[in-house]
Write a protein that holds these residues in place. Structure first.
Motif, PDB file in Angstrom:
ATOM      1  N   GLY A  97     -38.529  -7.982  20.978  1.00 19.97           N
ATOM      2  CA  GLY A  97     -37.420  -7.033  21.006  1.00 19.97           C
ATOM      3  C   GLY A  97     -37.832  -5.684  21.556  1.00 19.97           C
ATOM      4  N   VAL A  98     -39.020  -5.204  21.180  1.00 20.02           N
ATOM      5  CA  VAL A  98     -39.495  -3.913  21.684  1.00 20.02           C
ATOM      6  C   VAL A  98     -39.728  -3.978  23.187  1.00 20.02           C
ATOM      7  CG1 VAL A  98     -41.440  -2.301  21.617  1.00 20.02           C
ATOM      8  CG2 VAL A  98     -40.477  -3.175  19.485  1.00 20.02           C
ATOM      9  N   VAL A  99     -40.290  -5.085  23.676  1.00 21.03           N
ATOM     10  CA  VAL A  99     -40.491  -5.239  25.119  1.00 21.03           C
ATOM     11  C   VAL A  99     -39.163  -5.197  25.865  1.00 21.03           C
ATOM     12  CG1 VAL A  99     -41.244  -6.848  26.919  1.00 21.03           C
ATOM     13  CG2 VAL A  99     -42.679  -6.469  24.907  1.00 21.03           C
ATOM     14  N   ILE A 100     -38.156  -5.879  25.317  1.00 22.34           N
ATOM     15  CA  ILE A 100     -36.827  -5.868  25.943  1.00 22.34           C
ATOM     16  C   ILE A 100     -36.255  -4.459  25.974  1.00 22.34           C
ATOM     17  CG2 ILE A 100     -34.443  -6.686  25.720  1.00 22.34           C
ATOM     18  CD1 ILE A 100     -35.544  -9.269  24.539  1.00 22.34           C
ATOM     19  N   VAL A 101     -36.406  -3.745  24.872  1.00 22.65           N
ATOM     20  CA  VAL A 101     -35.894  -2.372  24.791  1.00 22.65           C
ATOM     21  C   VAL A 101     -36.597  -1.468  25.793  1.00 22.65           C
ATOM     22  CG1 VAL A 101     -35.840  -0.325  23.322  1.00 22.65           C
ATOM     23  CG2 VAL A 101     -35.089  -2.521  22.410  1.00 22.65           C
ATOM     24  N   VAL A 102     -37.923  -1.572  25.887  1.00 22.62           N
ATOM     25  CA  VAL A 102     -38.673  -0.716  26.807  1.00 22.62           C
ATOM     26  C   VAL A 102     -38.306  -1.030  28.258  1.00 22.62           C
ATOM     27  CG1 VAL A 102     -40.986  -0.164  27.664  1.00 22.62           C
ATOM     28  CG2 VAL A 102     -40.580  -0.344  25.207  1.00 22.62           C
ATOM     29  N   LEU A 103     -38.194  -2.308  28.590  1.00 23.12           N
ATOM     30  CA  LEU A 103     -37.819  -2.675  29.959  1.00 23.12           C
ATOM     31  C   LEU A 103     -36.415  -2.187  30.287  1.00 23.12           C
ATOM     32  CD1 LEU A 103     -39.270  -6.306  30.266  1.00 23.12           C
ATOM     33  CD2 LEU A 103     -40.108  -4.214  31.361  1.00 23.12           C
ATOM     34  N   HIS A 104     -35.489  -2.373  29.360  1.00 22.85           N
ATOM     35  CA  HIS A 104     -34.129  -1.897  29.587  1.00 22.85           C
ATOM     36  C   HIS A 104     -34.116  -0.379  29.726  1.00 22.85           C
ATOM     37  CE1 HIS A 104     -30.119  -0.428  28.420  1.00 22.85           C
ATOM     38  NE2 HIS A 104     -29.659  -1.554  28.959  1.00 22.85           N
ATOM     39  N   GLY A 105     -34.832   0.305  28.845  1.00 21.89           N
ATOM     40  CA  GLY A 105     -34.853   1.755  28.902  1.00 21.89           C
ATOM     41  C   GLY A 105     -35.471   2.295  30.167  1.00 21.89           C
ATOM     42  N   ALA A 106     -36.470   1.586  30.716  1.00 23.04           N
ATOM     43  CA  ALA A 106     -37.137   2.055  31.929  1.00 23.04           C
ATOM     44  C   ALA A 106     -36.283   1.845  33.172  1.00 23.04           C
ATOM     45  CB  ALA A 106     -38.481   1.345  32.088  1.00 23.04           C
ATOM     46  N   PHE A 107     -35.527   0.763  33.217  1.00 20.46           N
ATOM     47  CA  PHE A 107     -34.746   0.449  34.413  1.00 20.46           C
ATOM     48  C   PHE A 107     -33.294   0.894  34.317  1.00 20.46           C
ATOM     49  CE2 PHE A 107     -38.362  -2.331  34.925  1.00 20.46           C
ATOM     50  CZ  PHE A 107     -38.562  -2.333  36.300  1.00 20.46           C
ATOM     51  N   ARG A 108     -32.843   1.280  33.129  1.00 18.85           N
ATOM     52  CA  ARG A 108     -31.458   1.738  32.977  1.00 18.85           C
ATOM     53  C   ARG A 108     -31.398   3.226  33.309  1.00 18.85           C
ATOM     54  NH1 ARG A 108     -26.631   4.203  32.249  1.00 18.85           N
ATOM     55  NH2 ARG A 108     -25.091   2.861  31.252  1.00 18.85           N
ATOM     56  N   SER A 109     -30.707   3.569  34.405  1.00 22.85           N
ATOM     57  CA  SER A 109     -30.601   4.966  34.815  1.00 22.85           C
ATOM     58  C   SER A 109     -29.861   5.779  33.754  1.00 22.85           C
ATOM     59  CB  SER A 109     -29.872   5.069  36.155  1.00 22.85           C
ATOM     60  OG  SER A 109     -29.659   6.422  36.508  1.00 22.85           O
ATOM     61  N   THR A 110     -30.240   7.041  33.618  1.00 19.39           N
ATOM     62  CA  THR A 110     -29.630   7.919  32.617  1.00 19.39           C
ATOM     63  C   THR A 110     -28.645   8.910  33.224  1.00 19.39           C
ATOM     64  OG1 THR A 110     -31.457   9.497  32.828  1.00 19.39           O
ATOM     65  CG2 THR A 110     -31.670   7.779  31.158  1.00 19.39           C
ATOM     66  N   GLU A 111     -28.422   8.849  34.532  1.00 18.66           N
ATOM     67  CA  GLU A 111     -27.572   9.845  35.186  1.00 18.66           C
ATOM     68  C   GLU A 111     -26.105   9.720  34.805  1.00 18.66           C
ATOM     69  OE1 GLU A 111     -28.252   9.465  39.319  1.00 18.66           O
ATOM     70  OE2 GLU A 111     -30.309  10.262  39.259  1.00 18.66           O
ATOM     71  N   ASP A 112     -25.666   8.518  34.426  1.00 22.26           N
ATOM     72  CA  ASP A 112     -24.257   8.309  34.111  1.00 22.26           C
ATOM     73  C   ASP A 112     -23.992   8.264  32.617  1.00 22.26           C
ATOM     74  OD1 ASP A 112     -25.611   5.919  33.742  1.00 22.26           O
ATOM     75  OD2 ASP A 112     -23.821   4.707  34.120  1.00 22.26           O
ATOM     76  N   LEU A 113     -24.984   8.608  31.810  1.00 20.41           N
ATOM     77  CA  LEU A 113     -24.792   8.578  30.365  1.00 20.41           C
ATOM     78  C   LEU A 113     -23.947   9.755  29.924  1.00 20.41           C
ATOM     79  CD1 LEU A 113     -28.278   7.516  28.984  1.00 20.41           C
ATOM     80  CD2 LEU A 113     -26.321   6.089  29.594  1.00 20.41           C
ATOM     81  N   TYR A 114     -23.176   9.537  28.887  1.00 16.51           N
ATOM     82  CA  TYR A 114     -22.339  10.582  28.325  1.00 16.51           C
ATOM     83  C   TYR A 114     -22.788  10.850  26.904  1.00 16.51           C
ATOM     84  CZ  TYR A 114     -19.234  10.120  32.300  1.00 16.51           C
ATOM     85  OH  TYR A 114     -18.728  10.114  33.563  1.00 16.51           O
ATOM     86  N   VAL A 115     -22.698  12.128  26.510  1.00 19.73           N
ATOM     87  CA  VAL A 115     -23.115  12.524  25.170  1.00 19.73           C
ATOM     88  C   VAL A 115     -21.954  13.193  24.465  1.00 19.73           C
ATOM     89  CG1 VAL A 115     -25.522  12.816  25.840  1.00 19.73           C
ATOM     90  CG2 VAL A 115     -23.971  14.747  25.990  1.00 19.73           C
ATOM     91  N   ASP A 116     -22.030  13.179  23.130  1.00 20.72           N
ATOM     92  CA  ASP A 116     -21.021  13.864  22.329  1.00 20.72           C
ATOM     93  C   ASP A 116     -21.336  15.348  22.281  1.00 20.72           C
ATOM     94  OD1 ASP A 116     -19.860  11.428  21.800  1.00 20.72           O
ATOM     95  OD2 ASP A 116     -21.147  11.086  20.065  1.00 20.72           O
ATOM     96  N   GLU A 117     -20.379  16.158  21.905  1.00 19.89           N
ATOM     97  CA  GLU A 117     -20.582  17.595  21.889  1.00 19.89           C
ATOM     98  C   GLU A 117     -21.572  18.037  20.825  1.00 19.89           C
ATOM     99  OE1 GLU A 117     -16.851  18.906  18.993  1.00 19.89           O
ATOM    100  OE2 GLU A 117     -16.902  19.474  21.105  1.00 19.89           O
ATOM    101  N   HIS A 118     -21.828  17.184  19.812  1.00 19.34           N
ATOM    102  CA  HIS A 118     -22.812  17.502  18.790  1.00 19.34           C
ATOM    103  C   HIS A 118     -24.191  16.972  19.156  1.00 19.34           C
ATOM    104  CE1 HIS A 118     -19.760  19.083  16.277  1.00 19.34           C
ATOM    105  NE2 HIS A 118     -19.187  17.924  16.056  1.00 19.34           N
ATOM    106  N   GLU A 119     -24.311  16.348  20.342  1.00 15.08           N
ATOM    107  CA  GLU A 119     -25.578  15.750  20.718  1.00 15.08           C
ATOM    108  C   GLU A 119     -26.403  16.780  21.456  1.00 15.08           C
ATOM    109  OE1 GLU A 119     -26.918  11.848  23.299  1.00 15.08           O
ATOM    110  OE2 GLU A 119     -25.065  11.850  22.171  1.00 15.08           O
ATOM    111  N   GLY A 120     -27.638  16.981  21.054  1.00 17.65           N
ATOM    112  CA  GLY A 120     -28.457  18.028  21.658  1.00 17.65           C
ATOM    113  C   GLY A 120     -29.819  17.529  22.025  1.00 17.65           C
TER     114      GLY A 120
END
Length: 201
Positions: free
Chosen positions: A154-177
Motif C-alpha cells: 500500500g505504501v509503494v502504491i501511495v508513493v508511486l501515485h503521489g510522485a506521478f500525480r501532478s499537483t497543479e490542478d489540486l484544490y484546497v479549502d479555505e482553512h487549508e494552509g
C-alpha cells in the motif's frame, strides 16, 4: 470659570474592550474543527493529471503535497489492500472489521473533532492511533507477515501515485494552509486553486 471644563478632551489610540464586536471574540477563541476530508475518487485518479516528475526534488514535493491532500483516500486504499490480504484468514477478517468500525466512527465519518482531556485531537493523530491499534490487533491473530507485506504494498502504491500525480490542478479549502512544508487540510470553505497561494495558519 472651572478650568477642567475648558480643557480639551483626551482620546486614546487604543480601542476600549466595549468597542470590540462580540462575534470577533467568539471567532478568535473558537478552535477550528480538525477533521478529515475524503477527496472524490475522480480527482484521485484523473488520468490527465498524471505526468512524469523531472527530478527527485519534484517527485518528493509531489508526494508530500498529495499525501496531505489525498491522505484519507490513501488510508482507504491501504486498508483495502490489507483487507485483500486477509481474505483467507476468517478470524483476522473479523478483527479487521471490528477495527474498521472504529475507523468509521473516529476518523472517516465523524462530524466533530475529538476532544481528549480538553485538547482537540487532529485527524493525523487519530489516524496514527487507529493504525497502531489495527496492526497490533491483527498481529495477535498471527498474520504479521500479511499485515507487513500489505502495508508495504500500500505504501509503494501511495508513493508511486503521489510522485506521478501532478499537483497543479489540486484544490484546497479555505482553512487549508501550508505549515512547515506540509499542507494541513480541514473541512469547510470554498475551494481555491492551489497555485494561487497559501494561507499561513
Amino acid at each position: 470659570m472651572n478650568s477642567s471644563s475648558s480643557s480639551p478632551p483626551h482620546y486614546s489610540s487604543l480601542p476600549s474592550s466595549n468597542s470590540i464586536p462580540p462575534n470577533f471574540i467568539s471567532r478568535a477563541t473558537t478552535p477550528k474543527p480538525l477533521s478529515a476530508t475524503r477527496r472524490p475518487w475522480e480527482e484521485v485518479f484523473a488520468l490527465y493529471s498524471f505526468t512524469r516528475p523531472y527530478s527527485l526534488t519534484e517527485a518528493t514535493s509531489r508526494v508530500k503535497c498529495n499525501i496531505n491532500h489525498f491522505r484519507v483516500n490513501y488510508i482507504i486504499l491501504i486498508l483495502f489492500v490489507l483487507f485483500l490480504s486477509l481474505l483467507w484468514h476468517p478470524i483476522s477478517i473479523i478483527v479487521f472489521l471490528i477495527t474498521l468500525i472504529a475507523w468509521f466512527f473516529l476518523y472517516f465519518f465523524r462530524d466533530e473533532p475529538i476532544v481528549l482531556f480538553g485538547h482537540v485531537v487532529d485527524d493525523r493523530a487519530s489516524a496514527a492511533v487507529l493504525a497502531v491499534v489495527t496492526i497490533v490487533a491483527l498481529g495477535f491473530t498471527g498474520v504479521w507477515v500479511n499485515v507487513l507485506v500489505s502495508i508495504a504494498v500500500g505504501v509503494v502504491i501511495v508513493v508511486l501515485h503521489g510522485a506521478f500525480r501532478s499537483t497543479e490542478d489540486l484544490y484546497v479549502d479555505e482553512h487549508e494552509g501550508y505549515d512547515g512544508g506540509l499542507l494541513n487540510s480541514f473541512v469547510g470553505g470554498t475551494p481555491t486553486k492551489r497555485g494561487a497561494g497559501y494561507t499561513l495558519i
